[in-house]
Design a protein around this motif. Structure first.
Motif, mmCIF file in Angstrom:
data_model
loop_
_atom_site.group_PDB
_atom_site.id
_atom_site.type_symbol
_atom_site.label_atom_id
_atom_site.label_comp_id
_atom_site.label_asym_id
_atom_site.label_seq_id
_atom_site.Cartn_x
_atom_site.Cartn_y
_atom_site.Cartn_z
ATOM 1 N N TYR A 73 -11.970 -20.337 16.860
ATOM 2 C CA TYR A 73 -11.920 -21.110 18.032
ATOM 3 C C TYR A 73 -10.487 -21.932 17.905
ATOM 4 O O TYR A 73 -10.356 -22.523 17.021
ATOM 5 C CB TYR A 73 -12.867 -22.167 18.092
ATOM 6 N N SER A 74 -9.645 -21.628 18.986
ATOM 7 C CA SER A 74 -8.256 -22.467 18.935
ATOM 8 C C SER A 74 -8.145 -22.820 20.416
ATOM 9 O O SER A 74 -8.534 -21.853 21.349
ATOM 10 C CB SER A 74 -7.060 -21.457 18.343
ATOM 11 N N ASP A 75 -7.303 -23.646 20.593
ATOM 12 C CA ASP A 75 -6.802 -24.177 21.945
ATOM 13 C C ASP A 75 -5.384 -23.406 22.363
ATOM 14 O O ASP A 75 -4.908 -23.831 23.309
ATOM 15 C CB ASP A 75 -6.905 -25.670 22.218
ATOM 16 N N SER A 76 -4.880 -22.732 21.488
ATOM 17 C CA SER A 76 -3.603 -22.025 21.535
ATOM 18 C C SER A 76 -3.899 -20.748 22.402
ATOM 19 O O SER A 76 -4.371 -19.773 21.689
ATOM 20 C CB SER A 76 -2.971 -21.800 20.402
ATOM 21 N N GLU A 77 -3.624 -20.830 23.560
ATOM 22 C CA GLU A 77 -4.099 -19.669 24.559
ATOM 23 C C GLU A 77 -2.849 -18.619 24.172
ATOM 24 O O GLU A 77 -3.579 -17.380 24.029
ATOM 25 C CB GLU A 77 -3.946 -19.731 26.061
ATOM 26 N N LEU A 78 -1.541 -18.907 23.786
ATOM 27 C CA LEU A 78 -0.785 -17.899 23.432
ATOM 28 C C LEU A 78 -1.091 -17.388 22.269
ATOM 29 O O LEU A 78 -1.164 -16.131 21.883
ATOM 30 C CB LEU A 78 0.814 -18.524 23.199
ATOM 31 N N PHE A 108 -12.230 -9.430 6.491
ATOM 32 C CA PHE A 108 -13.515 -9.635 6.778
ATOM 33 C C PHE A 108 -14.169 -8.654 7.436
ATOM 34 O O PHE A 108 -13.640 -7.703 7.995
ATOM 35 C CB PHE A 108 -13.525 -10.850 8.140
ATOM 36 N N ASP A 109 -15.507 -8.690 7.608
ATOM 37 C CA ASP A 109 -16.283 -7.603 8.067
ATOM 38 C C ASP A 109 -16.035 -7.607 9.714
ATOM 39 O O ASP A 109 -16.141 -6.348 10.482
ATOM 40 C CB ASP A 109 -17.691 -7.631 7.958
ATOM 41 N N ALA A 110 -15.667 -8.910 10.312
ATOM 42 C CA ALA A 110 -15.810 -9.015 11.863
ATOM 43 C C ALA A 110 -15.077 -10.559 11.849
ATOM 44 O O ALA A 110 -15.254 -11.470 11.297
ATOM 45 C CB ALA A 110 -16.958 -8.803 12.503
ATOM 46 N N VAL A 111 -14.196 -10.590 12.709
ATOM 47 C CA VAL A 111 -13.298 -11.743 13.337
ATOM 48 C C VAL A 111 -13.306 -11.766 14.648
ATOM 49 O O VAL A 111 -12.767 -10.501 15.313
ATOM 50 C CB VAL A 111 -11.955 -11.972 12.585
ATOM 51 N N ARG A 112 -13.521 -12.793 15.342
ATOM 52 C CA ARG A 112 -13.224 -12.887 16.732
ATOM 53 C C ARG A 112 -12.147 -13.974 17.054
ATOM 54 O O ARG A 112 -12.534 -15.036 16.555
ATOM 55 C CB ARG A 112 -14.655 -12.907 17.727
ATOM 56 N N PHE A 113 -11.219 -13.832 17.920
ATOM 57 C CA PHE A 113 -10.571 -14.803 18.189
ATOM 58 C C PHE A 113 -10.719 -15.435 19.490
ATOM 59 O O PHE A 113 -10.744 -14.666 20.646
ATOM 60 C CB PHE A 113 -8.866 -14.557 18.100
ATOM 61 N N ILE A 114 -11.036 -16.725 19.809
ATOM 62 C CA ILE A 114 -11.787 -17.153 21.032
ATOM 63 C C ILE A 114 -10.803 -18.353 21.418
ATOM 64 O O ILE A 114 -10.650 -19.307 20.737
ATOM 65 C CB ILE A 114 -13.106 -17.487 20.766
ATOM 66 N N HIS A 115 -10.556 -18.392 22.749
ATOM 67 C CA HIS A 115 -9.612 -19.612 23.140
ATOM 68 C C HIS A 115 -10.649 -20.623 23.821
ATOM 69 O O HIS A 115 -11.695 -20.186 24.344
ATOM 70 C CB HIS A 115 -8.760 -19.084 24.317
ATOM 71 N N VAL A 116 -10.557 -21.681 23.322
ATOM 72 C CA VAL A 116 -11.218 -22.991 24.029
ATOM 73 C C VAL A 116 -10.426 -23.960 24.531
ATOM 74 O O VAL A 116 -9.127 -24.163 24.126
ATOM 75 C CB VAL A 116 -12.496 -23.510 22.848
ATOM 76 N N PRO A 117 -11.004 -24.947 25.481
ATOM 77 C CA PRO A 117 -10.040 -25.992 25.944
ATOM 78 C C PRO A 117 -9.882 -27.080 24.621
ATOM 79 O O PRO A 117 -10.752 -27.046 23.971
ATOM 80 C CB PRO A 117 -11.143 -26.669 27.028
#
Length: 139
Positions: A73-78, A108-117
């Protein structure tokens, strides 16, 4: 089917762009317990370099803890859009950091990058600012 994913919250901050910069990382295990927190001063950097540096540190810590599946989870949309293939990385200074993230993510077996406010990333933000304060402190 095994345990759920670990959660990684990362943030990078720079006071000035570039300016004194810090990173914040919060790693949460599959049971919802905070496994690790990190606040570090990284010297003078741009905000985007700080964001990527925080992510690299977080991925390294998650691997060291044995995480196999990870939601980031990151708030860096870019940064999130670049890592999800929606935007190209054009800035030469970010390319080596982007490639390092890709190398680590492949472990990793799986990584998801998710934008959060930003409000949903408050603890990582607080740690990133603490990192700047540590570097700005005299001595």
């Amino acid at each position: 089917m095994g345990e759920g994913p670990w959660r990684l919250h990362t943030d990078g901050a720079a006071r000035g762009n570039p300016g004194p910069a810090g990173i914040g990382v919060v790693l949460i295990d599959p049971h919802g317990q905070v496994a690790e927190q990190l606040a570090r001063y990284i010297g003078t950097a741009t905000n985007n370099v700080a964001e990527y540096t925080a992510l690299i540190a977080g991925l390294e810590r998650a691997l060291a803890r044995g995480a196999r599946r990870l939601d980031v989870y990151s708030d860096s949309e870019l940064m999130v859009r670049q890592l999800n293939g929606e935007y190209r990385v054009k800035h030469e200074g970010l390319k080596p950091l982007y490639h390092r993230v890709r190398e680590l993510a492949a472990c990793f077996d799986a990584v998801r990058f998710i934008h959060v406010p930003r409000e949903r990333n408050r603890e990582a933000d607080r740690l990133a600012n603490r990192g700047i304060d540590q570097g700005a402190a005299p001595g």
